[in-house]
Design a protein around this motif. Structure first.
Motif, PDB file in Angstrom:
ATOM      1  N   THR A   5     -12.032  13.238  -3.943  1.00  0.00           N
ATOM      2  CA  THR A   5     -11.950  11.832  -4.341  1.00  0.00           C
ATOM      3  C   THR A   5     -12.755  11.551  -5.605  1.00  0.00           C
ATOM      4  OG1 THR A   5     -13.867  11.208  -3.024  1.00  0.00           O
ATOM      5  CG2 THR A   5     -11.700  11.098  -1.936  1.00  0.00           C
ATOM      6  N   GLY A   6     -13.622  12.493  -5.966  1.00  0.00           N
ATOM      7  CA  GLY A   6     -14.482  12.324  -7.127  1.00  0.00           C
ATOM      8  C   GLY A   6     -15.780  11.606  -6.828  1.00  0.00           C
ATOM      9  N   GLN A   7     -16.046  11.307  -5.558  1.00  0.00           N
ATOM     10  CA  GLN A   7     -17.188  10.453  -5.244  1.00  0.00           C
ATOM     11  C   GLN A   7     -18.536  11.021  -5.676  1.00  0.00           C
ATOM     12  OE1 GLN A   7     -18.429   9.680  -1.238  1.00  0.00           O
ATOM     13  NE2 GLN A   7     -17.349  11.462  -0.438  1.00  0.00           N
ATOM     14  N   LEU A   8     -18.745  12.339  -5.620  1.00  0.00           N
ATOM     15  CA  LEU A   8     -20.050  12.893  -5.987  1.00  0.00           C
ATOM     16  C   LEU A   8     -20.284  12.803  -7.492  1.00  0.00           C
ATOM     17  CD1 LEU A   8     -20.142  15.974  -3.578  1.00  0.00           C
ATOM     18  CD2 LEU A   8     -21.237  13.739  -3.283  1.00  0.00           C
ATOM     19  N   GLY A   9     -19.292  13.190  -8.270  1.00  0.00           N
ATOM     20  CA  GLY A   9     -19.417  13.083  -9.718  1.00  0.00           C
ATOM     21  C   GLY A   9     -19.490  11.640 -10.190  1.00  0.00           C
ATOM     22  N   ILE A  10     -18.718  10.763  -9.553  1.00  0.00           N
ATOM     23  CA  ILE A  10     -18.750   9.340  -9.899  1.00  0.00           C
ATOM     24  C   ILE A  10     -20.116   8.748  -9.611  1.00  0.00           C
ATOM     25  CG2 ILE A  10     -17.853   7.064  -9.197  1.00  0.00           C
ATOM     26  CD1 ILE A  10     -15.053   8.449  -9.045  1.00  0.00           C
ATOM     27  N   GLU A  11     -20.719   9.146  -8.509  1.00  0.00           N
ATOM     28  CA  GLU A  11     -22.078   8.685  -8.194  1.00  0.00           C
ATOM     29  C   GLU A  11     -23.049   9.111  -9.299  1.00  0.00           C
ATOM     30  OE1 GLU A  11     -24.748   6.488  -6.246  1.00  0.00           O
ATOM     31  OE2 GLU A  11     -22.817   6.809  -5.264  1.00  0.00           O
ATOM     32  N   CYS A  12     -22.880  10.332  -9.803  1.00  0.00           N
ATOM     33  CA  CYS A  12     -23.747  10.806 -10.893  1.00  0.00           C
ATOM     34  C   CYS A  12     -23.532   9.995 -12.165  1.00  0.00           C
ATOM     35  CB  CYS A  12     -23.484  12.285 -11.176  1.00  0.00           C
ATOM     36  SG  CYS A  12     -24.116  13.387  -9.916  1.00  0.00           S
ATOM     37  N   LEU A  13     -22.279   9.748 -12.521  1.00  0.00           N
ATOM     38  CA  LEU A  13     -21.993   8.943 -13.712  1.00  0.00           C
ATOM     39  C   LEU A  13     -22.575   7.537 -13.569  1.00  0.00           C
ATOM     40  CD1 LEU A  13     -18.315  10.044 -14.423  1.00  0.00           C
ATOM     41  CD2 LEU A  13     -20.340  10.566 -15.822  1.00  0.00           C
ATOM     42  N   SER A  14     -22.463   6.957 -12.387  1.00  0.00           N
ATOM     43  CA  SER A  14     -23.010   5.630 -12.131  1.00  0.00           C
ATOM     44  C   SER A  14     -24.527   5.617 -12.304  1.00  0.00           C
ATOM     45  CB  SER A  14     -22.640   5.175 -10.710  1.00  0.00           C
ATOM     46  OG  SER A  14     -23.152   3.894 -10.434  1.00  0.00           O
ATOM     47  N   ARG A  15     -25.162   6.757 -12.034  1.00  0.00           N
ATOM     48  CA  ARG A  15     -26.622   6.870 -12.149  1.00  0.00           C
ATOM     49  C   ARG A  15     -27.071   7.382 -13.515  1.00  0.00           C
ATOM     50  NH1 ARG A  15     -29.311   8.086  -6.653  1.00  0.00           N
ATOM     51  NH2 ARG A  15     -27.817   7.253  -5.165  1.00  0.00           N
ATOM     52  N   GLY A  16     -26.155   7.461 -14.473  1.00  0.00           N
ATOM     53  CA  GLY A  16     -26.560   7.786 -15.835  1.00  0.00           C
ATOM     54  C   GLY A  16     -26.319   9.202 -16.307  1.00  0.00           C
ATOM     55  N   ALA A  17     -25.542   9.989 -15.581  1.00  0.00           N
ATOM     56  CA  ALA A  17     -25.204  11.331 -16.074  1.00  0.00           C
ATOM     57  C   ALA A  17     -24.474  11.184 -17.405  1.00  0.00           C
ATOM     58  CB  ALA A  17     -24.327  12.072 -15.070  1.00  0.00           C
ATOM     59  N   ALA A  18     -24.707  12.117 -18.316  1.00  0.00           N
ATOM     60  CA  ALA A  18     -24.076  12.052 -19.637  1.00  0.00           C
ATOM     61  C   ALA A  18     -22.574  12.292 -19.543  1.00  0.00           C
ATOM     62  CB  ALA A  18     -24.717  13.077 -20.567  1.00  0.00           C
ATOM     63  N   ARG A  19     -22.192  13.207 -18.672  1.00  0.00           N
ATOM     64  CA  ARG A  19     -20.793  13.632 -18.601  1.00  0.00           C
ATOM     65  C   ARG A  19     -20.535  14.293 -17.254  1.00  0.00           C
ATOM     66  NH1 ARG A  19     -17.815  18.171 -20.162  1.00  0.00           N
ATOM     67  NH2 ARG A  19     -15.770  17.595 -20.929  1.00  0.00           N
ATOM     68  N   CYS A  20     -19.297  14.203 -16.780  1.00  0.00           N
ATOM     69  CA  CYS A  20     -18.916  14.912 -15.562  1.00  0.00           C
ATOM     70  C   CYS A  20     -17.514  15.472 -15.730  1.00  0.00           C
ATOM     71  CB  CYS A  20     -18.961  13.993 -14.337  1.00  0.00           C
ATOM     72  SG  CYS A  20     -18.617  14.887 -12.781  1.00  0.00           S
ATOM     73  N   VAL A  21     -17.376  16.742 -15.350  1.00  0.00           N
ATOM     74  CA  VAL A  21     -16.069  17.396 -15.294  1.00  0.00           C
ATOM     75  C   VAL A  21     -15.676  17.489 -13.826  1.00  0.00           C
ATOM     76  CG1 VAL A  21     -14.785  19.524 -15.752  1.00  0.00           C
ATOM     77  CG2 VAL A  21     -16.508  18.725 -17.396  1.00  0.00           C
ATOM     78  N   PHE A  22     -14.476  17.025 -13.506  1.00  0.00           N
ATOM     79  CA  PHE A  22     -13.927  17.081 -12.165  1.00  0.00           C
ATOM     80  C   PHE A  22     -12.789  18.094 -12.172  1.00  0.00           C
ATOM     81  CE2 PHE A  22     -15.560  12.868 -12.866  1.00  0.00           C
ATOM     82  CZ  PHE A  22     -16.177  12.504 -11.673  1.00  0.00           C
ATOM     83  N   VAL A  23     -12.760  18.975 -11.186  1.00  0.00           N
ATOM     84  CA  VAL A  23     -11.679  19.952 -11.070  1.00  0.00           C
ATOM     85  C   VAL A  23     -11.142  19.891  -9.645  1.00  0.00           C
ATOM     86  CG1 VAL A  23     -11.044  22.404 -11.217  1.00  0.00           C
ATOM     87  CG2 VAL A  23     -12.806  21.476 -12.752  1.00  0.00           C
ATOM     88  N   ASP A  24      -9.831  19.832  -9.515  1.00  0.00           N
ATOM     89  CA  ASP A  24      -9.202  19.931  -8.202  1.00  0.00           C
ATOM     90  C   ASP A  24      -7.810  20.515  -8.386  1.00  0.00           C
ATOM     91  OD1 ASP A  24     -10.033  18.444  -5.297  1.00  0.00           O
ATOM     92  OD2 ASP A  24      -7.976  19.190  -5.481  1.00  0.00           O
ATOM     93  N   GLN A  25      -7.358  21.265  -7.393  1.00  0.00           N
ATOM     94  CA  GLN A  25      -6.047  21.909  -7.497  1.00  0.00           C
ATOM     95  C   GLN A  25      -4.909  21.041  -6.975  1.00  0.00           C
ATOM     96  OE1 GLN A  25      -6.178  25.548  -5.309  1.00  0.00           O
ATOM     97  NE2 GLN A  25      -6.258  24.546  -3.324  1.00  0.00           N
ATOM     98  N   ARG A  26      -5.231  19.923  -6.363  1.00  0.00           N
ATOM     99  CA  ARG A  26      -4.199  19.036  -5.821  1.00  0.00           C
ATOM    100  C   ARG A  26      -3.884  17.904  -6.798  1.00  0.00           C
ATOM    101  NH1 ARG A  26      -6.022  17.027  -0.150  1.00  0.00           N
ATOM    102  NH2 ARG A  26      -4.157  15.781  -0.517  1.00  0.00           N
ATOM    103  N   ARG A  27      -2.612  17.708  -7.073  1.00  0.00           N
ATOM    104  CA  ARG A  27      -2.188  16.638  -7.986  1.00  0.00           C
ATOM    105  C   ARG A  27      -2.601  15.257  -7.482  1.00  0.00           C
ATOM    106  NH1 ARG A  27       0.714  18.602 -12.008  1.00  0.00           N
ATOM    107  NH2 ARG A  27       1.954  20.460 -11.698  1.00  0.00           N
ATOM    108  N   ASP A  28      -2.464  15.033  -6.164  1.00  0.00           N
ATOM    109  CA  ASP A  28      -2.829  13.721  -5.627  1.00  0.00           C
ATOM    110  C   ASP A  28      -4.327  13.467  -5.744  1.00  0.00           C
ATOM    111  OD1 ASP A  28      -3.315  15.648  -3.620  1.00  0.00           O
ATOM    112  OD2 ASP A  28      -2.765  14.294  -1.991  1.00  0.00           O
ATOM    113  N   ALA A  29      -5.139  14.520  -5.633  1.00  0.00           N
ATOM    114  CA  ALA A  29      -6.587  14.371  -5.786  1.00  0.00           C
ATOM    115  C   ALA A  29      -6.935  14.037  -7.237  1.00  0.00           C
ATOM    116  CB  ALA A  29      -7.306  15.637  -5.339  1.00  0.00           C
ATOM    117  N   VAL A  30      -6.329  14.738  -8.173  1.00  0.00           N
ATOM    118  CA  VAL A  30      -6.585  14.477  -9.596  1.00  0.00           C
ATOM    119  C   VAL A  30      -6.184  13.038  -9.946  1.00  0.00           C
ATOM    120  CG1 VAL A  30      -5.801  15.075 -11.929  1.00  0.00           C
ATOM    121  CG2 VAL A  30      -6.509  16.877 -10.344  1.00  0.00           C
TER     122      VAL A  30
END
Length: 183
Positions: free
Chosen positions: A52-77
C-alpha cells in the motif's frame, strides 16, 4: 489505515483487497517509527515490497528526502500512486512496477533506510537481505527494517552489517539491521 504524523498526519490510505497483501498493523508501525523516528528526516528511503506504500509514505510525511517504492503487482503500484497523491507526497517519490530482487540487481542508488515486508514464508526476505548486503546499497549508519513472523529466524549478515534488535508484536516481529560506520 492512516498516516501517524508529519505533514500528512491523519490522512487515510487506501488498502488492497484480497489476502495477497498484508498491511502492517498500526501497533507494529507505531513501534517501528518510535524506534527510527530520528533517522528519517532528509534521508533516502526504499520501500522494497511496497504493498500500500504506507511505510514509505510515513517516512515522506516525516521529512524523508525521497522514497522509492517497488512492487510486482500492478494493483499495488496503482494504489501506492493513489495514496501518494492523496497525501500530497508524490513529488518526492518514485514508484516502480517490478520484481524486488531484479530492482536490487539494477539500482545504483544508496539508501539510508530500507523497509522489507514481503509476503511471509516466501523466502523473499532472506533473499533481499543477502542481496542488499552483497551489493552494499545501504548508506553508512543506515537501517534495514524487516517484518516477519515472530518464529522466523533471520540470517546474520556480514560486517559491517549487524542485527541490532528484534521487537515482538504478538505473532509479528520487527527486526532491525544497522550498517556500522567504518572506523
Amino acid at each position: 489505515m492512516r498516516v501517524i504524523t508529519g505533514t500528512a498526519k491523519g490522512r487515510k490510505l487506501g488498502e488492497l483487497t484480497g489476502s495477497d497483501t498484508r498491511p502492517t498493523y498500526d501497533r507494529v508501525k507505531e513501534g517501528i517509527f518510535n524506534t527510527i523516528q530520528f533517522d528519517i528526516e532528509g534521508r533516502n528511503v526504499l520501500d522494497l515490497f511496497g504493498g500500500t506504500g504506507q511505510l514509505g509514505i510515513e517516512c515522506l510525511s516525516r521529512g524523508a528526502a525521497r522514497c522509492v517504492f517497488v512492487d510486482q503487482r500492478r494493483d499495488a503500484v496503482k494504489l501506492i500512486k493513489e495514496n501518494l497523491k492523496a497525501t500530497g507526497l508524490e513529488q518526492n517519490a518514485t514508484v516502480q512496477l517490478g520484481d524486488a530482487i531484479a530492482y536490487l540487481n539494477t539500482t545504483r542508488e544508496r539508501f539510508h533506510l530500507i523497509f522489507l515486508d514481503p509476503p511471509y514464508d516466501s523466502g523473499l526476505l532472506e533473499a533481499a537481505l543477502k542481496k542488499i548486503a552483497s551489493i552494499d546499497i545501504l548508506a553508512e549508519n543506515g537501517i534495514i527494517v524487516c517484518e516477519s513472523r515472530y518464529e522466523q529466524r533471520l540470517p546474520e549478515l556480514p560486517e559491517p552489517y549487524t542485527r541490532s534488535r528484534d521487537y515482538k508484536y504478538g505473532k509479528i516481529k520487527a527486526t532491525f539491521y544497522r550498517k556500522e560506520t567504518r572506523g
